[in-house]
Design a protein around this motif. Structure first.
Motif, short mmCIF file in Angstrom:
data_model
loop_
_atom_site.label_atom_id
_atom_site.label_comp_id
_atom_site.label_asym_id
_atom_site.label_seq_id
_atom_site.Cartn_x
_atom_site.Cartn_y
_atom_site.Cartn_z
N THR A 1 19.21 -3.80 -4.98
CA THR A 1 19.20 -4.35 -6.35
C THR A 1 18.86 -5.83 -6.40
OG1 THR A 1 21.56 -4.97 -6.33
CG2 THR A 1 21.02 -2.71 -6.96
N LEU A 2 18.79 -6.49 -5.25
CA LEU A 2 18.62 -7.94 -5.24
C LEU A 2 17.16 -8.35 -5.39
CD1 LEU A 2 21.11 -8.87 -2.37
CD2 LEU A 2 21.51 -8.90 -4.85
N PRO A 3 16.90 -9.51 -6.00
CA PRO A 3 15.52 -9.99 -6.14
C PRO A 3 14.85 -10.17 -4.78
CG PRO A 3 17.00 -11.24 -7.56
CD PRO A 3 17.87 -10.40 -6.68
N TYR A 4 13.57 -9.87 -4.72
CA TYR A 4 12.71 -10.04 -3.55
C TYR A 4 13.05 -9.09 -2.41
CZ TYR A 4 10.75 -14.07 -5.89
OH TYR A 4 10.12 -14.87 -6.81
N SER A 5 14.07 -8.25 -2.57
CA SER A 5 14.38 -7.27 -1.54
C SER A 5 13.50 -6.05 -1.70
CB SER A 5 15.84 -6.85 -1.62
OG SER A 5 16.09 -5.75 -0.76
N LEU A 6 12.78 -5.70 -0.63
CA LEU A 6 11.96 -4.48 -0.62
C LEU A 6 12.62 -3.41 0.25
CD1 LEU A 6 8.42 -6.13 -0.17
CD2 LEU A 6 9.70 -5.69 -2.29
N SER A 7 13.88 -3.62 0.58
CA SER A 7 14.64 -2.71 1.44
C SER A 7 14.89 -1.38 0.73
CB SER A 7 15.97 -3.34 1.84
OG SER A 7 15.79 -4.61 2.42
N LYS A 8 14.97 -0.31 1.53
CA LYS A 8 15.19 1.02 0.98
C LYS A 8 16.15 1.80 1.87
CE LYS A 8 10.36 1.17 -0.62
NZ LYS A 8 9.06 1.87 -0.45
#
Length: 552
Positions: free
Chosen positions: A331-338
């Protein structure tokens, strides 16, 4: 006589409950064990309005002392002990009272501000202050102050408080858009050894979260920074094996020094993507994992750099599971984690595509990220660490093969790389061609599940890992007498983790992708010493899309 019997029963029961708590929830050092901690992810529930906030304290040894408030009166507890489970006899909790907007009555007032401190936040003017202004702030326990409004439409105002949470440590910071820490730390009597508790609030509704699409630059270049083993804590943390010994007059705070190092290299190298390759959180010293995560996230958000993350063996030894952490990180900005597919082992098996330059919709670079888990599930047969499971390797193969056709649409050489936390068994192969230093035993899994071979067969040219802090080499693995795969260590970044074995200066590894030539160059940056402004062990590892032997 009857009273004496009752009193005895109460005393015996209290002692039994306290003994149960110690045996099942505390280790021999009287610390709360991870499985005794609550996972909590605060969220604003649509249609609910906050009408009050307060703090309760209770004694854990007293059966008649409770931190609970009546849920029938719409009180919701933020499930984080404000003492972080580190006070042997006391607990405290923040509570939020919520109602549905349509249920608000004439007596209800909507919270429009929250603060923490010894004095009334309204203060006083030269004439002694305005009574009506003073009355708007209401005192609550632990130095908490709440301002509420009875005006109609207050719940729809941008000033209305829509979320309340707690973060911990003198270096606590917010990473969520619309949230901010208010006032001082809560006024609790837990002692200086317990990280300070800070109230953080959110105003208004949901905000747009920046999720930029990574793309090759107009010059055909793309740069990745690998951050390995940050080992962040709740609070400033404790430095381990740091050099020089007289740093800052002999005083070293682990997390501030780690983040200062990262910030410096971010500003000097200006990467396009950051890969967090596991053990971002030092679980043993992070009783509130969320506070530790926000430290690195806030730094990357501030620099507006996209980032991806996977987990190490220490990340989930604190207060949050892998799944709960990834739910938050996503949910955090700039995070592309999945989180990745739910039907395969681990959390964080996924890939991202870096698109070609300009307005191209074609992938130029694919970055695979996989969860290497933690400790061996069969310690008697395979001591040490866990391994990548068959269904993860199958998922990787199927994904890589599915992407082959669309990748051919890229007009230059398409490149594939991968990142994991725990090294592969092949990292300990003495026949590798080494660039950099091998300083400690390779703690790879004993069981070899064959992921190295799958990487080579699916045209991955480089894999990076962390885990072994002071190993900082890249090793070339051969395939049919030809260069097959570069296997690199990131070099430990964080001062909260070990760095012994004769002394080690923390390092960060960089990867530069020149898509014009299909070339990958790597080097390291050091935190301290005579090489602080130099590229260390610079190496061209891939050229024309293929791994190559080191050049003289």
């Amino acid at each position: 006589m009857t009273r004496r019997i009752v009193r005895t029963i109460v005393q015996v029961t209290t002692a039994a409950v306290f003994t149960f708590f110690v045996v099942f929830f505390l280790d021999r050092n009287f610390r709360v064990l991870p499985n005794a901690l609550h996972e909590y992810l605060p969220s604003h529930h649509a249609g609910l309005v906050i009408t009050d906030v307060t703090v309760t304290k209770c004694k854990s040894y007293n059966l008649f002392s409770s931190c609970a408030l009546d849920p029938a009166l719409a009180w919701h507890r933020v499930d984080k002990d404000l003492f972080l489970g580190q006070s042997l006899f006391s607990s405290a909790y923040l509570h939020v009272r919520r109602k549905r907007e349509e249920e608000l009555g004439p007596e209800d007032r909507v919270v429009v501000d929250v603060s923490v401190g010894r004095l009334n936040p309204a203060g006083k003017d030269d004439k002694g202050g305005k009574a009506e202004e003073q009355e708007r702030w209401e005192a609550r326990p632990a130095g908490l102050w709440v301002k509420r409004s009875s005006k109609r439409g207050a719940s729809d105002s941008k000033e209305a408080v829509t979320g309340v949470d707690v973060l911990f440590g003198d270096d606590a910071t917010e990473a969520r858009p619309g949230w901010r820490i208010v006032g001082t730390s809560l006024l609790l009597d837990g002692g200086s050894s317990i990280p300070a508790a800070h109230v953080t609030i959110k105003r208004g509704g949901e905000q747009t979260v920046a999720k930029p699409v990574p793309r090759i630059g107009d010059n055909g270049r793309f740069k990745i920074m690998q951050l390995a083993d940050l080992h962040l804590s709740t609070g400033v943390g404790h430095c381990r094996d740091y050099l020089p010994a007289d740093w800052n007059g002999g005083r070293c705070e682990a997390d501030p020094r780690t983040l200062d190092f990262v910030s410096k290299i971010l500003e000097e190298e200006r990467p396009n993507l950051v890969v967090l390759s596991g053990d971002q959180v030092n679980g043993e010293t992070a009783p509130d994992t969320q506070s530790a995560i926000f430290k690195y996230a806030q730094l990357l958000i501030k620099h507006k750099i996209p980032y991806v993350s996977i987990f190490g063996n220490h990340d989930d030894e604190g207060s949050m599971s892998r799944a709960a952490q990834m739910d938050l990180i996503e949910t955090l900005p700039y995070s592309l984690s999945k989180a990745g597919p739910a039907d395969i082992d681990g959390v964080g098996n996924y890939y991202i595509e870096v698109l070609g330059r300009g307005h191209s919709d074609h992938s130029a670079l694919t970055v695979y990220l996989l969860d290497t888990h933690a400790y061996s599930p069969n310690e008697k047969k395979f001591k040490g660490y866990d391994w990548l499971k068959k269904n993860q390797i199958d998922w990787f193969r199927e994904t890589a093969q599915r992407l082959r056709k669309p990748h051919k649409a890229y007009t230059h050489v398409h490149l594939n790389v991968a990142f994991i936390h725990i090294p592969l068994p092949e990292y300990r192969d003495g026949k590798l061609t080494f660039v950099g230093e091998w300083k400690e035993p390779v703690t790879a899994p004993v069981f070899n599940s064959g992921f190295r071979d799958a990487l080579v067969e699916e045209n991955v040219v480089m894999v990076g890992c962390g885990h072994d802090h002071v190993n900082e080499y890249c090793g070339l693995s051969m395939q049919d007498d030809k260069p097959g795969l570069w296997m690199c260590y990131g070099g430990a970044t964080g001062f909260g983790g070990y760095a012994g074995y004769g002394g080690y200066h923390r390092k960060i590894r960089m990867f530069d992708f020149d898509m014009n030539e299909g070339r990958i160059t790597t080097w390291k940056r050091v935190e301290y010493g005579e090489d602080v402004d130099k590229r260390i062990d610079e190496l061209i590892m891939v050229d024309a899309g293929r791994p190559i032997a080191p050049m003289e």
